[in-house]
Design an enzyme around this catalytic site. Structure first.
Site, PDB file in Angstrom:
ATOM      1  N   ASP A   8       4.904   0.341  -2.184  1.00 46.40           N
ATOM      2  CA  ASP A   8       4.088   1.031  -1.168  1.00 46.40           C
ATOM      3  C   ASP A   8       2.886   1.653  -1.874  1.00 46.40           C
ATOM      4  O   ASP A   8       2.893   1.844  -3.098  1.00 46.40           O
ATOM      5  CB  ASP A   8       4.904   2.136  -0.468  1.00 46.40           C
ATOM      6  CG  ASP A   8       4.103   2.833   0.629  1.00 46.40           C
ATOM      7  OD1 ASP A   8       3.478   2.129   1.442  1.00 46.40           O
ATOM      8  OD2 ASP A   8       4.078   4.072   0.668  1.00 46.40           O
ATOM      9  N   SER A   9       1.872   1.981  -1.069  1.00 44.02           N
ATOM     10  CA  SER A   9       0.705   2.669  -1.627  1.00 44.02           C
ATOM     11  C   SER A   9       1.095   4.031  -2.206  1.00 44.02           C
ATOM     12  O   SER A   9       0.431   4.524  -3.110  1.00 44.02           O
ATOM     13  CB  SER A   9      -0.332   2.880  -0.525  1.00 44.02           C
ATOM     14  OG  SER A   9       0.241   3.638   0.518  1.00 44.02           O
ATOM     15  N   CYS A  71       5.079  -1.360   3.082  1.00 40.91           N
ATOM     16  CA  CYS A  71       3.826  -0.723   3.497  1.00 40.91           C
ATOM     17  C   CYS A  71       3.213  -1.625   4.565  1.00 40.91           C
ATOM     18  O   CYS A  71       3.000  -2.819   4.317  1.00 40.91           O
ATOM     19  CB  CYS A  71       2.916  -0.642   2.273  1.00 40.91           C
ATOM     20  SG  CYS A  71       1.265  -0.032   2.624  1.00 40.91           S
ATOM     21  N   GLU A 156       1.255  12.778   2.367  1.00 45.39           N
ATOM     22  CA  GLU A 156       1.016  12.711   0.913  1.00 45.39           C
ATOM     23  C   GLU A 156       0.735  14.109   0.337  1.00 45.39           C
ATOM     24  O   GLU A 156       1.044  14.386  -0.808  1.00 45.39           O
ATOM     25  CB  GLU A 156      -0.155  11.774   0.590  1.00 45.39           C
ATOM     26  CG  GLU A 156       0.134  10.291   0.812  1.00 45.39           C
ATOM     27  CD  GLU A 156       0.943   9.621  -0.308  1.00 45.39           C
ATOM     28  OE1 GLU A 156       0.678   9.888  -1.491  1.00 45.39           O
ATOM     29  OE2 GLU A 156       1.848   8.829   0.014  1.00 45.39           O
ATOM     30  N   CYS A 190       3.874   2.628  10.245  1.00 45.00           N
ATOM     31  CA  CYS A 190       3.472   3.104   8.918  1.00 45.00           C
ATOM     32  C   CYS A 190       4.690   3.757   8.307  1.00 45.00           C
ATOM     33  O   CYS A 190       5.348   4.587   8.958  1.00 45.00           O
ATOM     34  CB  CYS A 190       2.328   4.116   9.030  1.00 45.00           C
ATOM     35  SG  CYS A 190       1.935   4.881   7.438  1.00 45.00           S
ATOM     36  N   HIS A 192       5.082   5.958   6.178  1.00 42.31           N
ATOM     37  CA  HIS A 192       5.026   7.411   5.958  1.00 42.31           C
ATOM     38  C   HIS A 192       5.487   8.206   7.193  1.00 42.31           C
ATOM     39  O   HIS A 192       5.876   9.364   7.063  1.00 42.31           O
ATOM     40  CB  HIS A 192       3.588   7.857   5.663  1.00 42.31           C
ATOM     41  CG  HIS A 192       3.126   7.589   4.267  1.00 42.31           C
ATOM     42  ND1 HIS A 192       2.905   6.335   3.779  1.00 42.31           N
ATOM     43  CD2 HIS A 192       2.815   8.439   3.261  1.00 42.31           C
ATOM     44  CE1 HIS A 192       2.481   6.417   2.534  1.00 42.31           C
ATOM     45  NE2 HIS A 192       2.413   7.677   2.193  1.00 42.31           N
TER      46      HIS A 192
HETATM   47  N1  DGL Z   1       2.725   3.612   4.044  1.00 37.59           N
HETATM   48  C1  DGL Z   1       1.669   2.728   4.330  1.00 37.59           C
HETATM   49  C2  DGL Z   1       1.903   1.955   5.615  1.00 37.59           C
HETATM   50  O1  DGL Z   1       3.030   1.717   5.970  1.00 37.59           O
HETATM   51  C3  DGL Z   1       0.257   3.178   4.325  1.00 37.59           C
HETATM   52  C4  DGL Z   1      -0.160   4.402   3.781  1.00 37.59           C
HETATM   53  C5  DGL Z   1      -1.553   4.388   3.301  1.00 37.59           C
HETATM   54  O2  DGL Z   1      -2.478   4.569   4.095  1.00 37.59           O
HETATM   55  O3  DGL Z   1      -1.682   4.203   2.104  1.00 37.59           O
HETATM   56  O4  DGL Z   1       0.959   1.570   6.267  1.00 37.59           O
END
Ligand code: DGL
Length: 271
Positions: A8-9, A71, A156, A190, A192
């Site tokens: 993931d990012s 991600c 984050e 997403c 997150h």
């Molecule tokens: N967790 C990532 C997703 O599922 C993206 C987060 C980011 O913007 O880096 O899209």
């Protein structure tokens, strides 16, 4: 044999890893968070692709035969190119899978009226990947997408349970319902966003079902491994997890321990 790579990012993929570990505790995993360059959600197609490919190569170099892009932004913007263009050149026996198809394919069992709302990063929304995939699986469904550019930074920066999070979650959820009041299913596209779930549930207030991805991706991976014994044979099974980050490990471990609800130790790598 090697671990299953989970990329993931930043921290978001940990919500996927947690569920995968519950479903497949016997496997070894290697998690990589590109925290130094997160978020990806506002980055261009080319940059997300370039960063994701670097991460996949780093996981391959450390023994992973199978990598999950945990991600949505990377799955939306890089997965297809990596599968079709890069894998045949790097090593056709390795596999890279994403999180969007395992999510989309379950929507037929969840939505009663076919009005799907997507909440995701600007990158995932502008890629149109969810709209395309939902239309392929369920041609009669209608998808309304709304980008939530503040949600990943809130997570984050550890502000997911603060009052700022209430403000942005309510604003974005209400914007989605303003566009389609009959939305009966909301996809949190997403990885997150599960950290914001209590606030999302409060803002949705029973108007729609909320779909999170971790358990769906875990079930899909378990199914994939049972159907591909040749890939399963390449996955080592000692129940371990290795955490890698492109940021300082101390920064990663604090937040990752919150996500995983257990102490996490990480190593820094450069991509
Ligand atoms: N967790 C990532 C997703 O599922 C993206 C987060 C980011 O913007 O880096 O899209």
């Amino acid at each position: 044999m090697g671990p299953i790579g989970v990329f993931d990012s930043g921290y978001g993929g940990l919500t996927i890893l947690k569920e995968i570990r519950k479903a497949l505790p016997q496997y070894d995993f290697m998690y990589l968070g590109d925290n130094a360059r997160a978020p990806y959600g506002t980055r261009s197609f080319d940059v997300v692709y370039e960063f994701t490919l670097q991460a996949v190569k780093a996981l391959f170099a450390r023994g992973c035969h199978l990598v999950i892009l945990a991600c949505n932004t990377a799955s939306a913007k890089a997965l297809r190119s990596i599968q079709q263009k890069d894998l045949p050149a790097i090593d056709p026996s390795r596999r890279v899978l994403g999180v969007i198809i395992p999510t989309v394919e379950t929507l037929g069992d969840i939505s009663a009226n076919g009005n799907i709302g997507l909440l995701a990063t600007p990158g995932t929304v502008s890629s149109g990947t969810y709209d395309i995939e939902i239309a392929k699986f369920f041609p009669k469904f209608r998808t309304v997408s709304h980008a939530c550019p503040m949600w990943v930074p809130l997570v984050e920066n550890r502000e997911y349970d603060g009052p700022g999070a209430d403000y942005f979650v309510e604003k974005d959820v209400n914007a989605l319902f303003a566009e389609e009041p009959d939305t009966d299913t909301i996809v949190l596209g997403c990885t997150h966003y599960p950290l914001l779930l209590p606030k999302i549930e409060k803002a949705v207030a029973g108007r729609a079902r909320i779909v999170t991805q971790g358990h769906l991706v875990a079930a899909s991976l378990a199914d994939y491994l049972s159907r591909h014994p040749e890939i399963d044979a390449e996955c080592s099974k000692d129940g371990s997890v290795t955490y890698l980050t492109t940021e300082h490990p101390d920064k990663f471990t604090g937040m990752a321990s919150v996500f995983m609800e257990q102490p996490v130790t990480a190593r820094r790598i450069e991509l």
